[in-house]
Motif scaffolding. Structure first.
Motif, PDB file in Angstrom:
ATOM      1  N   GLU A  99       3.543   1.217  -1.955  1.00 20.42           N
ATOM      2  CA  GLU A  99       3.318   0.487  -0.711  1.00 20.42           C
ATOM      3  C   GLU A  99       2.732  -0.891  -0.926  1.00 20.42           C
ATOM      4  O   GLU A  99       2.764  -1.723  -0.020  1.00 20.42           O
ATOM      5  CB  GLU A  99       2.393   1.296   0.222  1.00 20.42           C
ATOM      6  CG  GLU A  99       2.970   2.633   0.662  1.00 20.42           C
ATOM      7  CD  GLU A  99       2.646   3.754  -0.314  1.00 20.42           C
ATOM      8  OE1 GLU A  99       2.168   3.461  -1.433  1.00 20.42           O
ATOM      9  OE2 GLU A  99       2.863   4.932   0.023  1.00 20.42           O
ATOM     10  N   GLY A 155      -0.502  -1.813  -1.343  1.00 15.90           N
ATOM     11  CA  GLY A 155      -1.752  -2.101  -0.641  1.00 15.90           C
ATOM     12  C   GLY A 155      -2.029  -1.081   0.428  1.00 15.90           C
ATOM     13  O   GLY A 155      -1.115  -0.367   0.847  1.00 15.90           O
ATOM     14  N   PRO A 156      -3.298  -1.008   0.866  1.00 14.75           N
ATOM     15  CA  PRO A 156      -3.665   0.030   1.831  1.00 14.75           C
ATOM     16  C   PRO A 156      -3.060  -0.169   3.219  1.00 14.75           C
ATOM     17  O   PRO A 156      -2.975   0.779   3.992  1.00 14.75           O
ATOM     18  CB  PRO A 156      -5.194  -0.044   1.878  1.00 14.75           C
ATOM     19  CG  PRO A 156      -5.567  -1.325   1.244  1.00 14.75           C
ATOM     20  CD  PRO A 156      -4.471  -1.743   0.355  1.00 14.75           C
ATOM     21  N   LEU A 157      -2.676  -1.401   3.550  1.00 15.18           N
ATOM     22  CA  LEU A 157      -2.051  -1.615   4.856  1.00 15.18           C
ATOM     23  C   LEU A 157      -0.546  -1.759   4.681  1.00 15.18           C
ATOM     24  O   LEU A 157      -0.077  -2.291   3.683  1.00 15.18           O
ATOM     25  CB  LEU A 157      -2.616  -2.872   5.520  1.00 15.18           C
ATOM     26  CG  LEU A 157      -4.109  -2.804   5.805  1.00 15.18           C
ATOM     27  CD1 LEU A 157      -4.556  -4.020   6.603  1.00 15.18           C
ATOM     28  CD2 LEU A 157      -4.450  -1.531   6.575  1.00 15.18           C
ATOM     29  N   LEU A 158       0.189  -1.282   5.676  1.00 15.21           N
ATOM     30  CA  LEU A 158       1.645  -1.234   5.512  1.00 15.21           C
ATOM     31  C   LEU A 158       2.337  -2.566   5.749  1.00 15.21           C
ATOM     32  O   LEU A 158       3.348  -2.856   5.137  1.00 15.21           O
ATOM     33  CB  LEU A 158       2.241  -0.204   6.469  1.00 15.21           C
ATOM     34  CG  LEU A 158       2.036   1.251   6.098  1.00 15.21           C
ATOM     35  CD1 LEU A 158       2.786   2.127   7.069  1.00 15.21           C
ATOM     36  CD2 LEU A 158       2.512   1.506   4.678  1.00 15.21           C
TER      37      LEU A 158
END
Ligand SMILES: Nc1ncnc2c1ncn2[C@@H]1O[C@H](COP(=O)(O)OP(=O)(O)OP(=O)(O)O)[C@@H](O)[C@H]1O
Ligand SMILES: [Mg+2]
Lengths: 511, 306
Positions: free
Chosen positions: A110, A112-115
């Motif tokens: 992905e 990173g933690p945010l999409l």
């Protein structure tokens, strides 16, 4: 240093793997050249899938060494393989149906933690891959709405997206139509030209001969031969795989037809979504003949088989099965059909042909479990069932010959042989067969086809549905072509060839 | 006119009060179910949390200690559920029911042993409870706001983050998650722990905010109603929130209707009114469930081959 001198993308040395008492892979050593397409062929149960699963970290080898691009690696999970640039397209797709293409693509990568960022980057990367490799897919389409061929493209894209330099495909064409297969082969050529190393497992020698550079032949867990594709032939490969000569065509005596066993009159089926999947279908199948149904998959063949087997009831028209009338008002369930002498080898063996968690012996009597000699006074007779299963396994060459093994532990081709054995052994009056040799090795294909013809000669009425034109042509006495839920043409096998059938299948579709 | 206005506002406030534990439980349950772990043990987690919240608050004179104890108690049950269902691939429904029974028994036994009040905890004074922040009559304590906030946060986590993507994937197709090199058990444990956190807050709300102490079986099936709300909301946070509000509203109206004579009908029997939320649940579950919306792998233990 070693990396610079070695041209091998993958090197395996002395790989062993056993499942309980079954040794699936024994002492396999092989080299796969960088930037080449290597084919792996072998009978069902030869250990091809197991070997590749070891390479991808899904199984752990009992012994042996794996080197990727010259360096020895310890494969404990797919994560290790992905980290080394290895990607795998599995026989059964590993896609989340309810996700979009883009979401499937980034799962596990992905960025990173945010999409949001990852999705945008993936969209750009997807456009680049689509252009570079000619792999176009709509990034926002839901996977469940895609055709099988497109889903496979998503799998390949997933692998490329993770930066894989080595791509393993396990029987990728088993679920594809001939047209989709050709596109796949084209894609593989492009990948190779861009420096990707491809390993292709398949039972179709035509594909091996048309795209690979080298072929590795496996038998009973071992590598028995390796050839440059340009220096071999289908005949030689077949012989190496099976260990004896394989005949690709057989002489059939002309059919001696008897009374009609199956008569369909204006059969139609409207499904839950109110789509007319079968439309005014009329035909008959007589004792002593094989009728083949050809067509691009998804044109109603599966539904037709289900109606004929009693799994779905027709919404219109009528059937006459071995003298009994069946229509919407007088449906017959699969058990009644079986009583009438109908046997059914379903297209989807894993879901309709067997229960994966049952023993092979239980699978071998599924649907006949309440009959003598398997059952007396409502109790199953285990030893009798086991003995019967062992006989079937002998006759149909199911490997390993272990009635006490779970059905799911057999390789795909051997599951198919077991199901065929179950249905054919009872001398049915009408035999319905869907995709008789899907995922089956060539030795077994020869065997299965010969058995089907033997059934016909013994007076059975046989209906074969297959997406393989070559199969229909070699088996059938008469060929019906289906398209859009209708029968769009009928030809005698003697007058048919792949080209005319192909035209009927697609020409009618365009109209 | 003014009277109608006050009535509406009062009913809405009551709705929110009643819906708060439902909303928290529903959001917690969503995490668990999205990851493929069915949680019928919400009820038990909430009950256990309610008991430990009240007991701790009574002993320590601190509402916040109570909240902490509630969360720890619920997480303990959540871990137990995870251990049974994720690590040992046990049946999720059986494990959930077992936890409910455990909570039902344990709260009463411990309560009786510690406080000797027939399973109840000592009544809590105002200082030992969570009190309204802005509107004393509305009962808007901190957990009510937490519940309101939990909905967009849940939505955001599930829809917009890496964790959410993997969570959705693992509930649909764990094999794909495994093949992508992600640990299926660790993902599911995190989901189950989040569920415990929310259920813990819901329990604390019941015993130290809405009421002044714990009484036996005080959850009264609300964990199951929350499950129904998840299903009715088709596993999406905002619709599930809507369903919780609908249940809350029904409850609030039911409380208002008690003892009221309706024209033409007469006095509505109390039992019928109290049964309303449960009847609604039954109707919704029987009639409104879409077939294909549940996470596909929910309830199926993931077995990795080796
Ligand atoms: N999980 C398992 N448990 C037990 N036996 C297994 C398992 N997986 C594979 N086997 C056995 O190992 C052998 C090799 O199987 P494998 O699936 O690798 O064959 P294959 O060459 O891929 O065959 P096919 O062409 O039919 O796919 C078979 O005898 C099979 O029964
Ligand atoms: Mg295989």
């Amino acid at each position: 240093m070693q990396e610079l001198t070695s041209d091998a993308a993958i090197e395996l040395r002395g790989i062993d793997k056993s499942f309980g008492s079954v040794q699936a892979v024994r002492g396999v050593s092989l080299r796969i050249e960088r930037g080449s397409i290597t084919g792996i062929v072998g009978e069902n149960g030869a250990g091809k899938s197991t070997l590749m699963s070891i390479l991808y970290g899904l199984y752990r080898a009992d012994a042996g060494e794996i080197r990727v691009e010259g360096r020895p690696v310890e494969m404990t999970s797919p994560r290790d393989a992905i980290g080394r640039g290895i990607g795998m397209v599995h026989q059964h797709f590993m896609l989340v149906d309810s996700f979009t293409v883009l979401e499937n693509l980034i799962l596990g990568a992905e960025g990173g933690p945010l999409l949001a960022g990852g999705l945008a980057a993936a969209r750009a990367e997807l456009a680049r891959l689509a252009q570079d490799y000619g792999l176009a897919v709509d990034p926002d389409a839901r996977v469940s709405d895609l055709s099988v061929g497109e889903q496979q493209r998503v799998e390949i894209l997933k692998v490329l997206f993770r930066g894989a330099r080595i791509l393993i495909l396990d029987e990728p064409s088993a679920v594809l139509t001939p047209q989709e297969t050709n596109r796949l082969l084209q894609i593989l050529r492009v990948l190779r030209d861009r420096g990707v190393t491809v390993v292709l497992i398949t039972h179709k020698l035509r594909e091996i001969l048309s795209v690979t550079d080298r072929v590795i032949v496996m038998r009973r867990g071992e590598v028995v031969a390796e050839r440059a594709t340009s220096k071999t032939s289908a005949e030689e490969l077949a012989e190496l795989m099976v260990g004896r000569k394989v005949r690709f065509s057989f002489d059939k005596a002309p059919a001696r037809t008897g009374e009609p066993r199956l008569v369909a009159r204006g059969l139609s089926l409207v499904d839950d979504r109110l789509v007319r999947v079968l439309d005014d279908i009329s035909f008959e199948v007589r004792a002593g003949e094989i009728v083949g149904i050809a067509g691009v998959s998804g044109n109603g063949q599966s539904e037709l088989l289900q109606v004929l087997a009693g799994i779905r009831r027709p919404t219109g028209g009528a059937l006459e099965v071995c003298g009994r009338k069946v229509d919407a008002a007088h449906p017959a369930d699969p058990a009644e059909m079986r009583e009438l002498g109908v046997a059914h080898v379903p297209e989807d063996r894993l879901r309709q042909g067997l229960v994966p968690a049952f023993l092979a012996s239980e699978t071998s009597i599924l649907g006949y479990q309440d009959r003598e000699p398997f059952c007396h006074n409502y109790l199953l007779d285990g030893p009798a069932v086991g003995k019967y299963c062992a006989e079937l396994m002998d006759r149909f060459d199911v490997r390993p010959r272990t009635p006490g093994l779970l059905s799911s532990s057999f390789s795909g081709g051997n599951q198919q042989k077991l199901i065929l054995a179950r249905e054919m052994a009872r001398h049915p009056r009408l035999l319905l067969v869907g995709q008789p040799t899907r995922g089956v090795d060539i030795g077994a294909i020869e065997f299965i086809r010969r058995e089907l013809i033997a059934s016909r000669d013994a007076g059975c009425a046989v209906l074969v549905v297959s997406v393989e034109l070559e199969e229909i042509l070699s088996l059938a006495d008469r060929i019906l072509v289906m398209s859009g839920g209708r029968i769009v043409g009928e030809v005698a096998a003697a007058d048919a060839d792949e080209r005319t059938l192909g035209l009927m299948m697609t020409g009618a579709r365009a109209a | 006119m003014e009277e109608v206005f006050t009535l509406v506002v009062a009913t809405l406030a009551a709705t929110l009060r009643v819906a708060t534990p439902l909303v928290l439980c529903a959001m917690g349950g969503l995490f668990s179910e999205k990851s493929g772990i069915i949680d019928v043990g919400l009820e038990g987690k909430m009950l256990m949390a309610a008991f430990f919240a009240a007991a701790t608050a009574a002993v320590t004179d601190s509402a916040w200690m109570g909240v902490g104890a509630a969360i720890i108690a619920a997480e303990a049950l959540a871990l137990l559920h995870g251990f049974a269902c994720i690590t040992h691939r046990g049946n999720q429904v059986v494990s959930g029911i077992a936890l409910n029974i455990l909570a039902m028994g344990l709260t009463v036994v411990l309560g009786t042993a510690w406080f000797a009040r027939g399973g109840q905890t000592p009544p809590l004074s105002a200082g030992e409870r969570l009190n309204p922040i802005f509107f004393p009559v509305a009962g808007d304590n901190v957990i009510v706001y937490a519940a309101l906030l939990s909905v967009p946060v849940t939505w955001w986590l599930i829809e917009r983050t890496r964790f959410g993507l993997r969570l959705r994937a693992v509930g649909e197709m764990p094999l794909a998650v495994d093949a992508a090199g992600i640990s299926v058990p660790w993902l599911r444990y995190r989901a189950v722990l989040l569920c415990g956190l929310f259920a813990g807050l819901a329990g604390a709300y019941l015993s130290i905010a809405q009421n002044a102490g714990f009484s036996r079986d005080m959850t009264a099936g609300q964990g199951f109603i929350a499950l129904a709300a998840i299903i009715f909301g088709r596993w999406r946070p905002f619709p599930a929130f809507g369903a919780c509000l609908a249940f809350g509203l029904l409850d609030a109206i039911a409380i208002r209707l008690q003892g009221v004579k309706l024209p033409g009908i007469g006095e509505v029997p109390v039992q019928l009114i109290q049964a309303m939320p449960y009847l609604l649940t039954l109707f919704l579950l029987a009639g409104f469930i879409g077939r294909t919306v549940a996470p596909k792998a929910a309830g199926v233990p993931y077995e990795k081959e080796h």
